[in-house]
Design an enzyme around this catalytic site. Structure first.
Site, mmCIF file in Angstrom:
data_model
loop_
_atom_site.group_PDB
_atom_site.id
_atom_site.type_symbol
_atom_site.label_atom_id
_atom_site.label_comp_id
_atom_site.label_asym_id
_atom_site.label_seq_id
_atom_site.Cartn_x
_atom_site.Cartn_y
_atom_site.Cartn_z
ATOM 1 N N ASP A 293 0.991 -1.272 -0.001
ATOM 2 C CA ASP A 293 0.152 -0.142 -0.245
ATOM 3 C C ASP A 293 0.898 1.187 -0.003
ATOM 4 O OD1 ASP A 293 -1.781 2.062 0.388
ATOM 5 O OD2 ASP A 293 -2.700 1.315 1.927
ATOM 6 N N HIS B 99 0.213 8.130 3.757
ATOM 7 C CA HIS B 99 0.901 7.454 4.640
ATOM 8 C C HIS B 99 2.411 7.797 4.760
ATOM 9 C CE1 HIS B 99 -2.794 5.136 5.567
ATOM 10 N NE2 HIS B 99 -2.682 4.629 4.121
#
Length: 285
Positions: free
Chosen positions: A188, A193
């Site tokens: 991911d 993030h």
């Protein structure tokens, strides 16, 4: 453009996935598993047989599916920036091998109209190379500003609520400020993030990049595995939970567990007094 409620029932084309011993090691290390559980972080220590963590299905097959395999391909247009992961479950039909191949097929099973938002639920079934069930997953996404398409309201209300007593088990894990930089290597690569200049950060929605929800989920699975299964992945059968609040790298995660019947417990995951995963249920042997 309104979402298409007729997309419910869309089935993705089956697709093949594969993973290696190295993938299993990386997933464990990305959740801070260390030398006190060598079976998850090494494959070549004398007397140790490598095992895969039971929450690993959430990262298997990342980037290996085609657009035709995506059961959400017919839901219509929406702003992807408004989508967040809402809930996740995993059911293990057999212990997950540390390396192998599987065939996965996904299906869109529900679309709920929350007026100002939409909730879309998908399920996936994985079978091993012999055609036997390996694991099943169920996940939902919450999409802001996508409601009003005329779908059912969907279920609501409390579920898997802890009893009004002290937990039977409690485990705390400290995440590192760079936790997301390691976890993203599982597949991911969403810049939310990792990028301090991400639009959501620049707009003040978040003060800094957030931890992957599935990273918090993996740490939660570790706590459940260790407290309820004695660290033995073969005893871990099912986990489900709802993502209630974001987590930031560097925060400490506390998993509280209440055993409600033989082989079953409810749980929450918190950062201080803030619950970040609720409606948690785990089954084990």
């Amino acid at each position: 453009m309104a979402l298409n409620k007729e997309a419910v029932g869309t089935v993705g084309e089956p697709y093949a996935i594969s993973w290696t011993s190295k993938d299993s090691l990386l997933y464990a290390v990305s959740l801070n598993v260390s030398s006190d559980q060598l079976e998850y972080v090494t494959e070549n220590s004398t007397g140790v047989n490598q095992k895969a963590l039971p929450t690993m299905p959430v990262v298997l097959g990342s980037g290996q599916a085609s657009s035709a395999s995506n059961p959400m391909r017919n839901v219509g247009e929406f702003n992807f920036a408004n989508l967040v992961h809402a809930s996740q479950s995993i059911t293990l039909h057999q212990p997950l091998p540390v390396e192998g191949t599987a065939t996965v097929q996904s299906k869109l099973v529900a679309m709920y109209d929350k007026v100002k938002a939409a909730v879309i639920v998908t399920e996936a079934e994985a079978t091993d190379a012999a055609g036997k069930p390996l694991y099943s997953t169920r996940s939902s996404v919450f999409i802001r500003d996508a409601g009003g398409f005329g779908g059912e309201r969907g279920p609501s209300g409390a579920q898997n609520e802890p009893p009004a007593k002290a937990p039977d088990h409690e485990v705390t894990f400290q995440t590192s400020p760079d936790q997301a930089l390691l976890y993203r290597l599982n597949g991911d690569r969403n810049p939310l993030h990792s990028d301090p200049n991400h639009p959501a950060v620049a707009a003040g929605i978040f003060p800094k990049p957030i931890l992957h929800g599935l990273c918090t989920y993996g740490f939660t699975g570790r706590g459940l595995l260790n407290a309820l299964c004695g660290g033995d992945a073969n005893r871990f059968k099912h986990i489900e939970g709802r993502f209630a609040s974001p987590v930031f790298p560097g925060e400490a995660l506390t998993i509280k567990m209440w055993e409600t019947s033989k082989g079953e417990a409810v749980f929450t995951t918190s950062v201080g007094d803030r619950i970040v995963i609720d409606q948690g249920l785990v089954r084990f042997s």
